[in-house]
Design an enzyme around this catalytic site. Structure first.
Site, PDB file in Angstrom:
ATOM      1  N   ASP A 127       9.399   3.583   0.319  1.00 34.23           N
ATOM      2  CA  ASP A 127       8.230   4.147   1.007  1.00 34.23           C
ATOM      3  C   ASP A 127       8.330   3.714   2.469  1.00 34.23           C
ATOM      4  OD1 ASP A 127       5.835   4.759   2.171  1.00 34.23           O
ATOM      5  OD2 ASP A 127       4.585   3.970   0.552  1.00 34.23           O
ATOM      6  N   TYR A 135       0.867  -1.191   0.000  1.00 35.41           N
ATOM      7  CA  TYR A 135       0.000   0.000   0.000  1.00 35.41           C
ATOM      8  C   TYR A 135       0.893   1.227   0.000  1.00 35.41           C
ATOM      9  CZ  TYR A 135      -3.487   3.392   1.690  1.00 35.41           C
ATOM     10  OH  TYR A 135      -4.320   4.484   1.831  1.00 35.41           O
ATOM     11  N   LYS A 193       3.634   9.595   9.037  1.00 35.66           N
ATOM     12  CA  LYS A 193       3.271   9.009  10.335  1.00 35.66           C
ATOM     13  C   LYS A 193       4.216   9.408  11.476  1.00 35.66           C
ATOM     14  CE  LYS A 193       0.510   5.406   8.284  1.00 35.66           C
ATOM     15  NZ  LYS A 193      -0.827   5.088   8.712  1.00 35.66           N
TER      16      LYS A 193
HETATM   17  C1  LIG Z   1       3.498   2.431   3.397  1.00 32.28           C
HETATM   18  C2  LIG Z   1       2.511   3.557   3.283  1.00 32.28           C
HETATM   19  N1  LIG Z   1       2.674   4.476   2.320  1.00 32.28           N
HETATM   20  C3  LIG Z   1       1.839   5.528   2.192  1.00 32.28           C
HETATM   21  C4  LIG Z   1       0.767   5.683   3.048  1.00 32.28           C
HETATM   22  C5  LIG Z   1      -0.153   6.859   2.899  1.00 32.28           C
HETATM   23  O1  LIG Z   1       0.032   7.745   3.941  1.00 32.28           O
HETATM   24  P1  LIG Z   1      -1.165   8.748   4.393  1.00 32.28           P
HETATM   25  O2  LIG Z   1      -2.221   7.903   5.011  1.00 32.28           O
HETATM   26  O3  LIG Z   1      -0.494   9.702   5.343  1.00 32.28           O
HETATM   27  O4  LIG Z   1      -1.638   9.429   3.149  1.00 32.28           O
HETATM   28  C6  LIG Z   1       0.565   4.753   4.060  1.00 32.28           C
HETATM   29  C7  LIG Z   1      -0.574   4.897   4.996  1.00 32.28           C
HETATM   30  O5  LIG Z   1      -0.892   4.032   5.769  1.00 32.28           O
HETATM   31  C8  LIG Z   1       1.443   3.660   4.171  1.00 32.28           C
HETATM   32  O6  LIG Z   1       1.271   2.724   5.107  1.00 32.28           O
END
Ligand SMILES: Cc1ncc(COP(=O)(O)O)c(C=O)c1O
Length: 416
Positions: free
Chosen positions: A240, A143, A268
């Protein structure tokens, strides 16, 4: 049994004005229903019924220092009387950036965004601009935010390298440039990256620990080999680390695994519970925003969140923090493994740093029993996400861990 009556009523009322009674669709999965919280402090929250819970959702990741850590709240409170948001420069922009860059190996420039989803889009744009190519390699079940261009082949995948859209209403054309490969499949990555120029591949986008799909450590040599192939074939490597950042190690995956990406996305935990994300990496790539790459956002670099980033980094870099966090997290891993194995052998507990996952039958993409177990645990005063992810913070104590272990056993027995 914990009283949830007022939370249930609040959720019923919320459903009248908010779609599903929640502000992020994924929260609707919380069992028996989303809780409505009145107060949160350290490792604990109190719902509108006055019931107390040990919290292992921790805001779904950001609260690495617990709820309302005094240093973080204090830093934000000190800024508030002076400024709110500016749309102009202020010292916290570079002070917070300096604090992050000081701990992330190989990163010498940074861009602020509000959310991980936005920051991932910026990183992809930088990768495409640097290479003049379009296609992005991503991994099955990972994700990277809810945006049309990456929300694909997460919960379900039709097979092959082509991405499958995972939401109704998604533009199917936006994912045509994704190439989906199985995580830890060295041969697949070698095969595809060998043809990177012919296949128009700009970047590899990888969550190095698959934090949303079972928490899978990279196989020995996997990240190293991707790094090597990206260098050889002119592909930008993007980690990521929206979840993994500051959890797998202070310096993230680059520190833990010794492989330095070209760009990293953080979110986060970077701001300890305030809305902030960042792209950090090589200045020659990031500085494209000073030329022809647009990076924009009204709320980018807002002083409230950046005060929180600076203070969070202060908490995280204070001596002994990661040793303590690791000790607490290891105790939870041990106690949870014991409790679950007493009642069923379908669960695997995995941990990397302060991020844990309960995976059923070896994977976490298809949780069957765990959501019901989390529902039972709520009745024993413990909140854990039905997805299997468990977030430990510096505020969790041994007593909190024991409360989790004590709750999981009866909950599992009645759910299995
Ligand atoms: C690995 C990863 N990338 C990107 C995101 C997206 O972040 P946001 O929810 O702050 O848009 C998340 C959200 O859980 C994530 O777990």
């Amino acid at each position: 049994m914990t009283d949830l009556t007022a939370s249930r009523h609040a959720h019923e009322r919320a459903q009248q004005s908010l779609a599903g009674g929640v502000s992020s669709g994924l929260r609707a999965a919380l069992r028996p229903h989303p809780l409505f919280i009145e107060k949160a402090q350290g490792s604990r929250v109190w719902d509108v019924s006055g019931s107390e819970f040990v919290d292992y959702a921790m805001g779904w990741g950001p609260l690495i220092a617990g709820h309302s850590h005094p240093d973080i709240i204090g830093a934000v409170a000190a800024v508030l009387p002076r400024m709110q948001m500016l749309g102009m420069g202020h010292a916290l922009e570079y002070e917070a950036a300096e604090a992050v860059l000081a701990v992330v190996p190989g990163a010498d420039r940074l861009l602020w965004s509000n959310t991980g989803t936005e920051a991932v889009q910026t990183a992809l744009r930088l990768g495409r601009a640097a290479t003049g190519r379009n296609r992005i390699v991503k991994f099955l079940h990972s994700y990277h935010g809810w945006h049309d261009s990456v929300f694909a082949s997460v919960a379900f995948h039709e097979g092959g390298e082509a991405a499958t859209p995972n939401s109704a209403g998604q533009n199917p054309n936006a994912i045509k440039d994704l190439i989906v490969l199985p995580f830890n499949d060295m041969a697949a990555v070698e095969h595809v990256l060998a043809e990177a120029a012919e296949r128009d591949i700009a970047a590899v986008l990888i969550d190095p620990v698959q934090s949303n799909s079972g928490l899978i450590a990279p196989a020995p040599g996997f990240l190293e080999r991707i790094r090597e192939l990206c260098d050889r074939h002119g592909v930008v490597l993007i980690f990521d680390q929206v979840i993994a950042g500051f959890r797998v190690a202070l310096g993230g995956a680059a520190e833990r695994y010794g492989v330095v990406p070209d760009l990293s996305v953080f979110g986060k935990a970077i701001a300890g519970g305030f809305a902030q994300a960042a792209v950090a990496g090589r200045s020659d790539l990031v500085d494209a925003v000073t030329r022809d790459v647009l990076h924009a956002g009204t709320y980018n670099g807002n002083p409230i969140a950046l005060a929180a980033v600076k203070a969070t980094l202060g908490v995280l870099t204070s001596p002994g923090t990661y040793e303590e966090l690791d000790k607490t997290s290891a105790l939870l891993e041990k106690r949870l493994t014991e409790s679950l194995s007493n009642v069923s052998n379908t669960f695997t507990v995995r941990r990397i740093g302060s991020l844990l996952t309960v995976a059923e039958d070896g994977t976490a993409s298809d949780q069957k029993l765990w959501p019901s177990i989390t529902e039972e645990m709520v009745h024993h005063g413990v909140i854990a996400l039905p997805t299997g992810k468990i977030f430990v913070s510096t505020a969790h104590t041994e007593a909190d861990i024991e409360q989790f272990a004590a709750a999981v056993q009866p909950a599992t027995a009645s759910a299995v």
